[in-house]
Write a protein that holds these residues in place. Structure first.
Motif, PDB file in Angstrom:
ATOM      1  N   THR A 143       0.830  -1.203   0.000  1.00  0.00           N
ATOM      2  CA  THR A 143       0.000   0.000   0.000  1.00  0.00           C
ATOM      3  C   THR A 143       0.863   1.251   0.000  1.00  0.00           C
ATOM      4  OG1 THR A 143      -1.772  -1.162   1.165  1.00  0.00           O
ATOM      5  CG2 THR A 143      -1.824   1.247   1.240  1.00  0.00           C
ATOM      6  N   LEU A 144       1.973   1.217   0.704  1.00  0.00           N
ATOM      7  CA  LEU A 144       2.888   2.361   0.716  1.00  0.00           C
ATOM      8  C   LEU A 144       3.741   2.417  -0.551  1.00  0.00           C
ATOM      9  CD1 LEU A 144       4.078   2.196   4.420  1.00  0.00           C
ATOM     10  CD2 LEU A 144       2.601   3.923   3.404  1.00  0.00           C
ATOM     11  N   MET A 192      -2.019  10.040  -1.823  1.00  0.00           N
ATOM     12  CA  MET A 192      -0.781   9.518  -1.234  1.00  0.00           C
ATOM     13  C   MET A 192       0.445   9.985  -2.015  1.00  0.00           C
ATOM     14  SD  MET A 192      -2.073   5.677  -0.267  1.00  0.00           S
ATOM     15  CE  MET A 192      -0.535   5.126   0.431  1.00  0.00           C
ATOM     16  N   CYS A 239       1.112  13.486  -1.087  1.00  0.00           N
ATOM     17  CA  CYS A 239       1.615  13.515   0.292  1.00  0.00           C
ATOM     18  C   CYS A 239       3.095  13.151   0.312  1.00  0.00           C
ATOM     19  CB  CYS A 239       0.802  12.567   1.162  1.00  0.00           C
ATOM     20  SG  CYS A 239       1.146  12.705   2.916  1.00  0.00           S
ATOM     21  N   TYR A 240       3.483  12.156  -0.479  1.00  0.00           N
ATOM     22  CA  TYR A 240       4.902  11.795  -0.592  1.00  0.00           C
ATOM     23  C   TYR A 240       5.730  12.965  -1.115  1.00  0.00           C
ATOM     24  CZ  TYR A 240       3.993   6.765   0.025  1.00  0.00           C
ATOM     25  OH  TYR A 240       3.648   5.533   0.514  1.00  0.00           O
ATOM     26  N   SER A 250      -2.808  16.968  -1.649  1.00  0.00           N
ATOM     27  CA  SER A 250      -3.084  15.624  -1.159  1.00  0.00           C
ATOM     28  C   SER A 250      -4.473  15.544  -0.527  1.00  0.00           C
ATOM     29  CB  SER A 250      -2.023  15.210  -0.139  1.00  0.00           C
ATOM     30  OG  SER A 250      -2.356  13.988   0.454  1.00  0.00           O
ATOM     31  N   ILE A 270      -1.346   6.616   4.962  1.00  0.00           N
ATOM     32  CA  ILE A 270       0.108   6.475   5.048  1.00  0.00           C
ATOM     33  C   ILE A 270       0.527   6.287   6.498  1.00  0.00           C
ATOM     34  CG2 ILE A 270       2.306   7.679   4.749  1.00  0.00           C
ATOM     35  CD1 ILE A 270       1.072   8.970   2.231  1.00  0.00           C
ATOM     36  N   CYS A 277      -0.536   2.819   7.773  1.00  0.00           N
ATOM     37  CA  CYS A 277       0.320   1.744   7.241  1.00  0.00           C
ATOM     38  C   CYS A 277       1.679   1.734   7.926  1.00  0.00           C
ATOM     39  CB  CYS A 277       0.481   1.887   5.737  1.00  0.00           C
ATOM     40  SG  CYS A 277      -0.985   1.419   4.813  1.00  0.00           S
TER      41      CYS A 277
END
Length: 157
Positions: free
Chosen positions: A28-29, A70, A73-74, A81, A92, A95
């Protein structure tokens, strides 16, 4: 005479579930991270969704936009985001916490996060929040898009 031996399947099942949880949280990440690396010309913002519900109806599903959320956000763009999906940064964080807790549980053979990770009341509460959030998103989406643009986002264009 036959000798009866006992096998403890419960501990093996718990270990397997934890390993699956670690793999799921890691993937997921990782999945949005590859989108971030391959999005050189910023086409992700305008890209067609791969969501089957959106393809059929033209309307977003409860999870639509979470991958894009996501990715941004990264990249550190929290405003963008949150505009794609409010739960992206929280996913995030969830996880990451799950990875730490599950790896710690595998290494120490103790259980730390069961009261939170497997809490039914918390799950129902979060599901309710997601439903309310989705209804608000749908109302806003319908108000800001005409019927033709909704059909354009579907396969029925």
């Amino acid at each position: 005479m036959y000798k009866v031996t006992s096998t403890n399947y419960t501990n093996n099942n718990k270990r397997t579930r934890k390993i699956y949880g670690i793999i799921g949280a890691f993937l997921t990440l990782l999945f949005p991270f590859f989108f971030m690396l391959s999005d050189g010309d910023n086409h992700l913002e305008k890209a067609q969704s791969l969501c089957p519900f959106k393809m059929l109806t033209g309307l977003p599903c409860p999870g639509c936009g979470i991958t894009k959320s996501m990715v941004y956000c990264y990249e550190g763009d929290f405003h963008k985001s949150l505009s794609f999906h409010a739960f992206g940064p929280f996913l995030i964080l969830f996880c990451l916490v799950s990875l730490v807790v599950l790896l710690l549980e595998l290494n120490t053979q103790k259980e730390y996060g069961n009261s939170i990770l497997y809490n039914r009341k918390l799950a129902y509460f979060l599901a309710g929040v997601l439903v309310v959030y989705h209804i608000i998103r749908l109302v806003y989406f319908i108000k800001t898009h005409d019927f033709d643009s909704i059909l354009e986002a579907s396969i029925w264009r």
